[in-house]
Scaffold this motif. Structure first.
Motif, PDB file in Angstrom:
ATOM      1  N   MET A   1       1.082  -1.359  -0.012  1.00 49.25           N
ATOM      2  CA  MET A   1      -0.005   0.065  -0.122  1.00 49.25           C
ATOM      3  C   MET A   1       1.145   1.440  -0.136  1.00 49.25           C
ATOM      4  O   MET A   1       1.718   1.456   0.875  1.00 49.25           O
ATOM      5  CB  MET A   1      -0.925   0.231   1.533  1.00 49.25           C
ATOM      6  N   SER A   2       1.220   2.141  -0.821  1.00 47.45           N
ATOM      7  CA  SER A   2       1.296   3.057  -0.787  1.00 47.45           C
ATOM      8  C   SER A   2       0.452   4.631  -1.115  1.00 47.45           C
ATOM      9  O   SER A   2      -0.688   4.161  -0.549  1.00 47.45           O
ATOM     10  CB  SER A   2       1.785   3.867  -2.421  1.00 47.45           C
ATOM     11  N   GLY A   3       1.366   6.049  -0.077  1.00 44.55           N
ATOM     12  CA  GLY A   3       0.341   6.938   0.147  1.00 44.55           C
ATOM     13  C   GLY A   3      -0.326   7.078   1.706  1.00 44.55           C
ATOM     14  O   GLY A   3      -0.916   6.812   1.410  1.00 44.55           O
ATOM     15  N   LEU A   4       0.308   6.174   2.454  1.00 44.13           N
ATOM     16  CA  LEU A   4      -0.120   6.054   3.978  1.00 44.13           C
ATOM     17  C   LEU A   4      -0.126   7.073   4.943  1.00 44.13           C
ATOM     18  O   LEU A   4       1.348   7.775   4.574  1.00 44.13           O
ATOM     19  CB  LEU A   4       0.848   4.775   4.161  1.00 44.13           C
ATOM     20  N   SER A   5      -1.068   7.721   4.943  1.00 50.19           N
ATOM     21  CA  SER A   5      -0.849   8.772   6.123  1.00 50.19           C
ATOM     22  C   SER A   5      -0.460   7.565   7.363  1.00 50.19           C
ATOM     23  O   SER A   5      -1.386   7.442   8.278  1.00 50.19           O
ATOM     24  CB  SER A   5      -2.263   9.346   6.684  1.00 50.19           C
ATOM     25  N   ARG A   6       0.254   8.345   8.107  1.00 48.93           N
ATOM     26  CA  ARG A   6       1.456   7.909   8.960  1.00 48.93           C
ATOM     27  C   ARG A   6       0.385   8.093  10.663  1.00 48.93           C
ATOM     28  O   ARG A   6       1.267   9.125  10.973  1.00 48.93           O
ATOM     29  CB  ARG A   6       1.591   6.935   9.729  1.00 48.93           C
ATOM     30  N   ILE A   7      -0.306   7.652  11.453  1.00 49.66           N
ATOM     31  CA  ILE A   7      -0.714   8.262  12.916  1.00 49.66           C
ATOM     32  C   ILE A   7      -0.498   7.499  14.389  1.00 49.66           C
ATOM     33  O   ILE A   7      -0.974   6.561  13.773  1.00 49.66           O
ATOM     34  CB  ILE A   7      -2.497   8.969  12.725  1.00 49.66           C
ATOM     35  N   ARG A   8       0.107   8.171  15.423  1.00 48.98           N
ATOM     36  CA  ARG A   8      -0.435   7.462  16.449  1.00 48.98           C
ATOM     37  C   ARG A   8      -1.501   7.939  17.181  1.00 48.98           C
ATOM     38  O   ARG A   8      -1.772   8.940  17.485  1.00 48.98           O
ATOM     39  CB  ARG A   8       1.318   7.719  16.815  1.00 48.98           C
ATOM     40  N   TRP A   9      -2.347   7.151  17.621  1.00 54.33           N
ATOM     41  CA  TRP A   9      -3.275   7.720  18.874  1.00 54.33           C
ATOM     42  C   TRP A   9      -2.993   6.851  20.103  1.00 54.33           C
ATOM     43  O   TRP A   9      -2.417   6.214  19.990  1.00 54.33           O
ATOM     44  CB  TRP A   9      -4.757   6.182  18.468  1.00 54.33           C
ATOM     45  N   ALA A  10      -3.033   7.551  20.925  1.00 57.06           N
ATOM     46  CA  ALA A  10      -2.806   7.488  22.224  1.00 57.06           C
ATOM     47  C   ALA A  10      -4.122   7.550  23.254  1.00 57.06           C
ATOM     48  O   ALA A  10      -4.444   7.952  23.657  1.00 57.06           O
ATOM     49  CB  ALA A  10      -1.613   8.771  22.992  1.00 57.06           C
ATOM     50  N   ILE A  11      -3.965   6.242  23.309  1.00 60.86           N
ATOM     51  CA  ILE A  11      -5.877   6.048  24.113  1.00 60.86           C
ATOM     52  C   ILE A  11      -5.476   5.319  25.799  1.00 60.86           C
ATOM     53  O   ILE A  11      -5.176   5.127  26.470  1.00 60.86           O
ATOM     54  CB  ILE A  11      -6.056   4.610  23.095  1.00 60.86           C
ATOM     55  N   ALA A  12      -6.273   7.000  26.338  1.00 58.04           N
ATOM     56  CA  ALA A  12      -6.699   6.705  27.381  1.00 58.04           C
ATOM     57  C   ALA A  12      -8.103   6.299  28.126  1.00 58.04           C
ATOM     58  O   ALA A  12      -8.523   7.384  27.805  1.00 58.04           O
ATOM     59  CB  ALA A  12      -6.549   7.847  27.923  1.00 58.04           C
TER      60      ALA A  12
END
Length: 208
Positions: A1-12
């Protein structure tokens, strides 16, 4: 898969588990909430510590044991100071230990509500056609992964399942079977949205 938007979710998680206890004031089983206060009792060199819970209706107290007859020398000074000062972070850590709570009472209520802080990794990609979500958890949560994704992305769980069946949604590790299990730290979800008309809205909802 190309063109990824990478995001980190910090869940509390936002609501601590509540033990269900026979309240001697109410005369029936009641949920008890964490007061975020410790009780520290020193007897010579021995220390006992409890986390105090309160009945949600009458405020009757119940003590959840943290340390029992522990030698002061065996407790790190910073931890002892945190206990004596009712450090909120330490109280929260113990309050979310549902496993330890179940060791003391038969029934514990857990709540799926969470706060999600979304941090984009790298520059915004206007041409992104997919997502890579990296999950971090402050504390364990009972919220299922598919419910978390549906809530935060603004799409239905049936649509998530359709993406799985089309092999456009991949969960690492352990595969798509983890979608029906509680969200866990270290999980990575990749979603190919190239063929989805609302992909930009989904990426924006994800924090991309």
């Amino acid at each position: 898969m190309s063109g990824l938007s990478r995001i980190r979710w910090a869940i509390a998680p936002t609501t601590t588990p509540r033990p269900l206890i026979n309240c001697n004031r109410c005369g029936t089983v009641k949920a008890y909430r964490c007061s975020e206060k410790f009780r520290v009792n020193a007897n010579g060199k021995r220390i006992d510590v409890w986390l105090i819970y309160r009945c949600i209706d009458c405020d009757n107290s119940w003590n959840f044991g943290i340390l029992e007859r522990c030698n002061r020398r065996d407790i790190e000074p910073a931890r002892l100071a945190a206990l004596e000062s009712n450090d909120p972070a330490l109280a929260r850590r113990h309050a979310f230990d549902a496993v330890a709570l179940r060791g003391r009472v038969e029934r514990v209520e857990e709540f799926p509500d969470v706060a999600v802080d979304k941090q984009r990794l790298g520059d915004r990609r206007k041409s992104a056609t997919g997502l890579e979500l990296q999950l971090g958890l402050e504390m364990p949560t009972s919220l299922r992964l598919d419910r978390l994704l549906a809530n935060e992305l603004g799409i239905s769980r049936s649509r998530l399942q359709a993406l799985v069946e089309r092999r456009l949604l991949v969960v690492d590790p352990d595969g798509a079977k983890t979608l029906r299990k509680p969200a866990r730290a270290g999980t990575t979800i990749r979603i190919d949205l190239a063929g989805e008309a609302d992909r930009q809205a989904i990426i924006a909802a994800a924090g991309g």
